[in-house]
Design an enzyme around this catalytic site. Sequence first.
Site, PDB file in Angstrom:
ATOM      1  N   LYS A 251      -9.888  -7.736  -6.396  1.00  0.00           N
ATOM      2  CA  LYS A 251      -9.130  -7.043  -7.289  1.00  0.00           C
ATOM      3  C   LYS A 251      -7.719  -6.835  -7.221  1.00  0.00           C
ATOM      4  CE  LYS A 251      -7.648  -2.522  -8.264  1.00  0.00           C
ATOM      5  NZ  LYS A 251      -6.566  -2.184  -7.917  1.00  0.00           N
TER       6      LYS A 251
ATOM      7  N   GLY B  17      -5.839  -1.856   3.623  1.00  0.00           N
ATOM      8  CA  GLY B  17      -4.838  -0.588   2.318  1.00  0.00           C
ATOM      9  C   GLY B  17      -4.579   0.832   3.731  1.00  0.00           C
ATOM     10  N   SER B  18      -4.282   1.545   3.533  1.00  0.00           N
ATOM     11  CA  SER B  18      -4.450   3.425   3.650  1.00  0.00           C
ATOM     12  C   SER B  18      -5.781   3.659   3.593  1.00  0.00           C
ATOM     13  CB  SER B  18      -3.831   3.879   2.402  1.00  0.00           C
ATOM     14  OG  SER B  18      -4.661   4.340   1.085  1.00  0.00           O
TER      15      SER B  18
ATOM     16  N   GLY C 174      -9.115   3.315   1.954  1.00  0.00           N
ATOM     17  CA  GLY C 174     -10.280   2.316   2.632  1.00  0.00           C
ATOM     18  C   GLY C 174     -11.360   3.684   2.134  1.00  0.00           C
TER      19      GLY C 174
ATOM     20  N   GLU D 144      -9.463  -2.339   7.757  1.00  0.00           N
ATOM     21  CA  GLU D 144      -8.676  -2.214   7.994  1.00  0.00           C
ATOM     22  C   GLU D 144      -7.360  -0.935   7.053  1.00  0.00           C
ATOM     23  OE1 GLU D 144      -4.416  -3.755   8.662  1.00  0.00           O
ATOM     24  OE2 GLU D 144      -5.909  -4.946   9.202  1.00  0.00           O
TER      25      GLU D 144
ATOM     26  N   CYS E 136       0.672  -3.225   9.878  1.00  0.00           N
ATOM     27  CA  CYS E 136      -0.256  -2.013  10.752  1.00  0.00           C
ATOM     28  C   CYS E 136      -0.228  -2.403  11.812  1.00  0.00           C
ATOM     29  CB  CYS E 136      -1.665  -2.712  10.142  1.00  0.00           C
ATOM     30  SG  CYS E 136      -1.826  -4.513  10.605  1.00  0.00           S
TER      31      CYS E 136
ATOM     32  N   GLU F 118      -0.123   8.179  10.435  1.00  0.00           N
ATOM     33  CA  GLU F 118       0.610   7.116   9.973  1.00  0.00           C
ATOM     34  C   GLU F 118       1.727   7.722   9.885  1.00  0.00           C
ATOM     35  OE1 GLU F 118      -0.140   2.670   9.054  1.00  0.00           O
ATOM     36  OE2 GLU F 118      -1.461   3.857   8.557  1.00  0.00           O
TER      37      GLU F 118
END
Length: 529
Positions: A183, A240-241, A245, A264, A301, A392
């Site tokens: 995607k 990603g976020s 996720g 992740e 990350c 985060e």
Amino acid sequence: MKITGENIIGYTTSATGLEVLRAYDPVSNTQLAETFTIATATEVNRAVEKAATAFRTYRHTTPADRATFLEAIATEIMNMGDLLPARAVAESGLPLARITGERGRTIAQLQLFATVLREGSWVQAVIDPAQATTPVPKADIRKMLVPLGPVLVFPASNFPLAFSTAGGDTAAALAAGNPVIVKAHASHLGTNELIARAIQKAAQQCGMPDGVFSSLTGSGAALGQQLVKHPGIKAIGFTGSYKAGMAIFDAVNQRPEPVPVYAEMGSINPVLLLPGKLAAEATTVAQQYAASITQGVGQFCTSPGLLLALEGPGTEAFADRLQQELATVPAATMLNQGICYHYYENREQLARGEGVETLFAGDSGLEATKGSPALYRVSGSRFLQQAALQQEVFGPASLLVVCKDTAELVEVLTSLHGQLTGSVMGLQEDLDTYSQLIPLLAEKAGRIIFNQVPTGVEVGYAMHHGGPFPATTDIRSTSVGASAIDRFARPLCFQNWPQNLLPDALKDHNPLGIWRRIKGTLTQDAVHP
């Protein structure tokens, strides 16, 4: 190679939809010229159906053939010359040197998995031959890892090449014998298409089945949700976020057939700053961490977003020097407007926390899509009272937590969420005095680091890039390194099968010459009667 804005579906291209997206240049704050057609439901179904059909053939390709395919992808990426790095720079705002290095890492990942395939032991072949035991004979039982089926990959925003279309998830899934559907990330539409066409070309050159790879463009979460819920998808890789996720994870668990989700979702990567180290090297450590906090405008990350220390003169010297170092770092272009907006929003929310002191905060560069460094401080007791301080802040900001004593530091470590990394900065005397802290940090992280910064993830056999939830949805998995291939395979046990119907990895004479565990012993020998 021309960018057309079409979806890549196996060996074909398609652009039947009426809606389009455009790529964005964060440096000039302008849209790029090309339009990219959003995939329709029909195109989504066609891509998944092609992948399912391709799986029936691709799963039976030899490891050597798949290795050649991965190497061909690497060659096609390099054959694009300057076109690919230039496009990635235009869509990400990252410097050319960074993109060039990232292209090298992408190539290295593909080559690593080619090497893993040729060596062969990744399938974890285990053989327990039949035994004429009494009163009941033991059956012949053999086990190995086999591919899962079509894998859906969501690329990352912060690594337009290495964690993207031909990045670690795609390379690992293809290596294991699975077709892949990507995607496309909205921030890297042109970069994605260039890489997708390189993979498509390599697949055709190597005689891989039509549908072994597809790339689809979509807006927001709509396309992702269509693919996540499609019964033909058998595993998912995501970087990603946390919000995105978990939306994927929750959607998958509502399917009639849940499938593995390897997401992740970021980390604040705590750093344990021990007193002896700060007393002796406060300036050096501050310089190291100022560089790490601001590396890539904090869009890693593994960026160190949480610094843990005990009260004392070394900590004060470190805090003073760190804010001085951060003040010398100019604001720099972030990946896109959305990331930049959320960076300033999240750091302002952090600053409003009870008892949080702003040590340094650069001027807002929001209008220019630029992120400036920031450093905040809070006591250990206040940190323990506010769960929001563990959220985060994706960008060049960090929070220094100063604890009154070791007991409070133990509480802080115990309270931490799961992390990708945990770092310890200390002298030998520190390790002796505070030895009880190290296991607490290790419980929370997938990788623990001594006297180095966490930014930077090596591509190799020993690397683990994962961690306890919420850093990832599966504590056992890594998205970097040779072991990443294990995520896209499952054990299959063969009981009492004739030799001619067994996979080569399990046949008595070991035609692949791989390491196998026979009757409990690792060996490359054949199975003897």
